[in-house]
Design a protein around this motif. Structure first.
Motif, PDB file in Angstrom:
ATOM      1  N   THR A 100       0.918  -1.238   0.254  1.00  0.00           N
ATOM      2  CA  THR A 100       0.227  -0.575   0.148  1.00  0.00           C
ATOM      3  C   THR A 100       0.741   1.303   0.038  1.00  0.00           C
ATOM      4  N   ARG A 101       0.463   2.468  -0.231  1.00  0.00           N
ATOM      5  CA  ARG A 101       1.443   3.242  -0.841  1.00  0.00           C
ATOM      6  C   ARG A 101       1.535   3.684   0.873  1.00  0.00           C
ATOM      7  N   GLN A 102       0.733   4.274   1.954  1.00  0.00           N
ATOM      8  CA  GLN A 102       0.481   4.365   3.338  1.00  0.00           C
ATOM      9  C   GLN A 102       1.916   3.700   3.897  1.00  0.00           C
ATOM     10  N   HIS A 103       1.781   1.935   4.029  1.00  0.00           N
ATOM     11  CA  HIS A 103       3.326   1.636   3.960  1.00  0.00           C
ATOM     12  C   HIS A 103       4.249   1.960   3.360  1.00  0.00           C
ATOM     13  N   LEU A 104       4.852   2.600   1.476  1.00  0.00           N
ATOM     14  CA  LEU A 104       5.971   2.896   2.093  1.00  0.00           C
ATOM     15  C   LEU A 104       6.129   4.625   2.788  1.00  0.00           C
ATOM     16  N   TYR A 105       4.769   5.087   2.313  1.00  0.00           N
ATOM     17  CA  TYR A 105       5.264   6.582   2.811  1.00  0.00           C
ATOM     18  C   TYR A 105       5.284   5.915   4.368  1.00  0.00           C
ATOM     19  N   ALA A 106       5.387   6.069   5.350  1.00  0.00           N
ATOM     20  CA  ALA A 106       5.160   5.716   7.018  1.00  0.00           C
ATOM     21  C   ALA A 106       6.370   5.186   7.013  1.00  0.00           C
ATOM     22  N   ALA A 107       7.317   4.246   5.876  1.00  0.00           N
ATOM     23  CA  ALA A 107       9.091   3.991   6.037  1.00  0.00           C
ATOM     24  C   ALA A 107       9.444   4.754   5.610  1.00  0.00           C
ATOM     25  N   MET A 108       9.337   5.567   4.791  1.00  0.00           N
ATOM     26  CA  MET A 108      10.022   6.560   4.331  1.00  0.00           C
ATOM     27  C   MET A 108      10.329   8.373   5.144  1.00  0.00           C
ATOM     28  N   LEU A 109       9.066   8.100   5.697  1.00  0.00           N
ATOM     29  CA  LEU A 109       8.442   9.466   7.104  1.00  0.00           C
ATOM     30  C   LEU A 109       9.194   8.966   7.794  1.00  0.00           C
ATOM     31  N   ALA A 110       9.262   7.612   8.556  1.00  0.00           N
ATOM     32  CA  ALA A 110      10.024   7.557   9.594  1.00  0.00           C
ATOM     33  C   ALA A 110      11.795   7.627   9.345  1.00  0.00           C
ATOM     34  N   ALA A 111      12.189   7.153   8.137  1.00  0.00           N
ATOM     35  CA  ALA A 111      13.545   7.428   7.815  1.00  0.00           C
ATOM     36  C   ALA A 111      13.795   8.704   8.118  1.00  0.00           C
ATOM     37  N   ALA A 112      13.009   9.721   6.899  1.00  0.00           N
ATOM     38  CA  ALA A 112      13.454  11.155   7.205  1.00  0.00           C
ATOM     39  C   ALA A 112      13.526  11.524   8.250  1.00  0.00           C
ATOM     40  N   ARG A 113      13.315  11.212   9.263  1.00  0.00           N
ATOM     41  CA  ARG A 113      12.597  11.780  10.909  1.00  0.00           C
ATOM     42  C   ARG A 113      13.790  11.385  11.260  1.00  0.00           C
ATOM     43  N   ARG A 114      14.442   9.937  11.481  1.00  0.00           N
ATOM     44  CA  ARG A 114      15.854   9.459  11.567  1.00  0.00           C
ATOM     45  C   ARG A 114      16.762  10.225  11.035  1.00  0.00           C
ATOM     46  N   ALA A 115      16.877  10.958   9.885  1.00  0.00           N
ATOM     47  CA  ALA A 115      18.083  11.504   9.131  1.00  0.00           C
ATOM     48  C   ALA A 115      17.872  12.792  10.176  1.00  0.00           C
ATOM     49  N   GLY A 116      17.154  13.086  10.337  1.00  0.00           N
ATOM     50  CA  GLY A 116      17.215  14.682  11.405  1.00  0.00           C
ATOM     51  C   GLY A 116      16.325  15.525  10.089  1.00  0.00           C
ATOM     52  N   ALA A 117      15.467  15.283   9.310  1.00  0.00           N
ATOM     53  CA  ALA A 117      14.800  15.943   8.192  1.00  0.00           C
ATOM     54  C   ALA A 117      13.553  16.893   8.969  1.00  0.00           C
ATOM     55  N   GLU A 118      13.505  17.464   9.153  1.00  0.00           N
ATOM     56  CA  GLU A 118      11.958  18.858   9.845  1.00  0.00           C
ATOM     57  C   GLU A 118      10.714  19.021   8.311  1.00  0.00           C
ATOM     58  N   ILE A 119      10.281  18.641   9.755  1.00  0.00           N
ATOM     59  CA  ILE A 119       8.564  18.705   8.417  1.00  0.00           C
ATOM     60  C   ILE A 119       7.837  19.338   8.858  1.00  0.00           C
ATOM     61  N   VAL A 120       6.934  19.677   7.963  1.00  0.00           N
ATOM     62  CA  VAL A 120       6.409  21.262   8.698  1.00  0.00           C
ATOM     63  C   VAL A 120       4.675  20.841   7.331  1.00  0.00           C
ATOM     64  N   THR A 121       3.707  20.676   8.407  1.00  0.00           N
ATOM     65  CA  THR A 121       2.263  20.861   7.696  1.00  0.00           C
ATOM     66  C   THR A 121       1.893  21.890   7.304  1.00  0.00           C
ATOM     67  N   ALA A 122       0.791  21.618   6.348  1.00  0.00           N
ATOM     68  CA  ALA A 122      -0.171  23.462   6.470  1.00  0.00           C
ATOM     69  C   ALA A 122       0.838  23.681   5.735  1.00  0.00           C
ATOM     70  N   SER A 123       1.692  24.206   5.069  1.00  0.00           N
ATOM     71  CA  SER A 123       2.933  24.632   4.275  1.00  0.00           C
ATOM     72  C   SER A 123       2.956  24.823   2.971  1.00  0.00           C
ATOM     73  N   GLU A 124       2.545  25.276   2.462  1.00  0.00           N
ATOM     74  CA  GLU A 124       2.308  25.884   0.810  1.00  0.00           C
ATOM     75  C   GLU A 124       3.025  26.124   0.060  1.00  0.00           C
ATOM     76  N   ALA A 125       4.266  26.107  -0.440  1.00  0.00           N
ATOM     77  CA  ALA A 125       5.155  26.586  -1.777  1.00  0.00           C
ATOM     78  C   ALA A 125       4.252  27.292  -2.934  1.00  0.00           C
ATOM     79  N   VAL A 126       4.418  28.461  -3.534  1.00  0.00           N
ATOM     80  CA  VAL A 126       4.220  29.315  -4.229  1.00  0.00           C
ATOM     81  C   VAL A 126       4.828  29.723  -4.930  1.00  0.00           C
ATOM     82  N   GLY A 127       6.262  29.203  -4.565  1.00  0.00           N
ATOM     83  CA  GLY A 127       7.386  29.375  -6.190  1.00  0.00           C
ATOM     84  C   GLY A 127       8.690  29.914  -5.345  1.00  0.00           C
ATOM     85  N   ALA A 128       9.853  29.651  -5.733  1.00  0.00           N
ATOM     86  CA  ALA A 128      10.925  29.882  -6.308  1.00  0.00           C
ATOM     87  C   ALA A 128      12.183  30.451  -6.351  1.00  0.00           C
ATOM     88  N   THR A 129      13.182  31.620  -5.990  1.00  0.00           N
ATOM     89  CA  THR A 129      13.904  32.014  -6.742  1.00  0.00           C
ATOM     90  C   THR A 129      14.749  31.766  -7.027  1.00  0.00           C
TER      91      THR A 129
END
Ligand code: FAD
Ligand code: 3HM
Length: 369
Positions: A100-129
């Protein structure tokens, strides 16, 4: 030396892989997800050997393998006849796990957090320079050594940079559903089975066990078939064409989406300090089951290139190294989608398996999958 910092738009498979791979190499990384919740959409997914290698490098493989399904065969049955049958996942054969996608997603999210990534929700990007700022919907401008647009097929980061792009939609699309397997268990029902019906109207169900109890079905209907492409699913035409799947077709709950096959091709994958990674750079029809495989491969490949050279040179090196295989895979996936040749039996040939056989950059040390 100060740690380099990345601001990443999109916490999908590409964004999570990117953040994990950078943090593993001493960067700080913040991922901005527009949705209020962290979750995967789209029922099930196939991950070939190349993607599994990348997951190993990201520290997510064990959790992915634990609970994923390794079908013993992949077959095609058209109008009731078996047109192709290929053993998979055995000794000496390529590995293709379904889950299931949720299975893959949960494993990847846990790995990202273990590596030290910060993840912010309800944060929409509109562009970049190009100078290296991520622009958010709340008006903030966040500076970084690297900005990544991993915000999917309708990427706002990509579009804000004005990169020339070709986008195409195809004649067919998929409704993706998860159900329990009901009575369809054991024997042939443990195979991945691509059921086609081509008499009168063309419909197709890619029947995919995701474990002992869960079933993923990718239900293909032409855009022109208003009845079969409607959501919520109208079971009538599907049961008529695939009566053997009635026990599961009667269990489909509310499904909100029908996704038409599409491709996006960019003139270049980066501008200044901004890299475009995943579907935002190279959305492809799922006919080779390689969109996410290419996304995570390219994310890891970018992190490796950034260890080898300064940013501008690393981005050039990255695109030169990774792009030919992605372009090939996208082109072949599109040809398959357009021609519907899978109806005459899938042969996992050299062209179709090129990405699966590839040893992605940064994974050479893992030979034990
Ligand atoms: P996405 O998964 O789309 O993630 C993008 C993320 O960014 C999302 O979380 C989204 O909410 C977020 N976002 C969007 N806009 C913004 C914004 N402005 N600001 C912040 N966040 C934002 N691939 C395989 O390898 N195997 C398969 O079996 C397979 N099957 C598929 C079946 C179908 C029908 C389809 C359509 C695709 C399939 N794919 C498959 C392809 C795979 O789903 C994609 O390639 C993969 O999801 C791409 O990941 P991504 O992170 O680039 O994009
Ligand atoms: C996994 C997967 N998903 C979709 C297709 C398709 O639409 O042809 C093929 C696949 O192997």
């Amino acid at each position: 030396m100060a740690r380099r910092h990345a601001e990443i738009a999109g916490a999908g498979f590409a964004g999570l892989a990117m953040a994990t791979a950078l943090c593993q190499r001493g960067w700080t990384a913040r991922v901005h997800e527009a949705n209020a919740e962290l979750r995967a959409f789209g029922a099930g997914i196939f991950i070939w050997e190349n993607g599994l290698r990348v997951l190993r490098a990201l520290g997510a493989y064990d959790a992915v393998a634990d609970g994923a399904f390794a079908a013993p065969a992949y077959e095609t049955r058209t109008n009731g006849r078996v047109l192709s049958f290929q053993p998979i996942n055995g000794a000496g054969q390529y590995r293709l796990l379904t889950m299931t996608r949720q299975h893959l997603y949960a494993a990847m999210l846990a790995a990202a957090r273990r590596a030290g990534a910060e993840i912010v929700t309800a944060s929409e990007a509109v562009g970049a320079t190009p100078e290296g700022e991520l622009l958010l919907a709340d008006g903030r401008r966040l500076r970084a050594d690297l900005v990544v647009g991993a915000d999917g097929v309708r990427s706002k980061v990509r579009d804000s940079l004005g990169i020339p792009q070709q986008r195409r939609k195809y004649e067919d699309g998929l409704i993706r559903v998860l159900t329990d397997r009901a009575t369809l268990k054991g024997g042939d029902w443990d195979h991945v089975i691509d059921f086609w019906h081509t008499a009168g109207r063309t419909l197709r169900i890619l029947y995919t066990p995701c474990g002992a109890d869960q079933l993923y079905m990718a239900m293909m209907a032409p855009v022109a078939d208003a009845e079969a492409s409607a959501v919520p699913v109208r079971p009538g035409p599907w049961i008529e064409c695939f009566p053997q799947l009635e026990p599961v077709l009667t269990r489909i709950g509310q499904v909100a989406r029908y996704d038409v096959y599409e491709t996006t091709k960019l003139a270049q994958w980066s501008v200044g300090r901004v890299a475009i990674v995943g579907d935002s750079a190279h959305a492809m029809p799922p006919t080779l089951a390689q969109g996410a495989g290419c996304a995570v491969t390219n994310a890891l490949g970018l992190a490796v290139a950034l260890e080898e050279a300064e940013t501008a040179e690393a981005l050039r090196l990255w695109e030169a190294r990774e792009r030919p295989l992605t372009d090939h895979t996208q082109r072949r996936a599109a040809e398959i989608a357009e021609s519907r040749i899978l109806a005459s039996g899938m042969s996992w040939d050299d062209e179709g398996l090129r990405a699966a056989r590839h040893v992605p950059t940064g994974t050479g040390q893992y030979s034990d999958l």
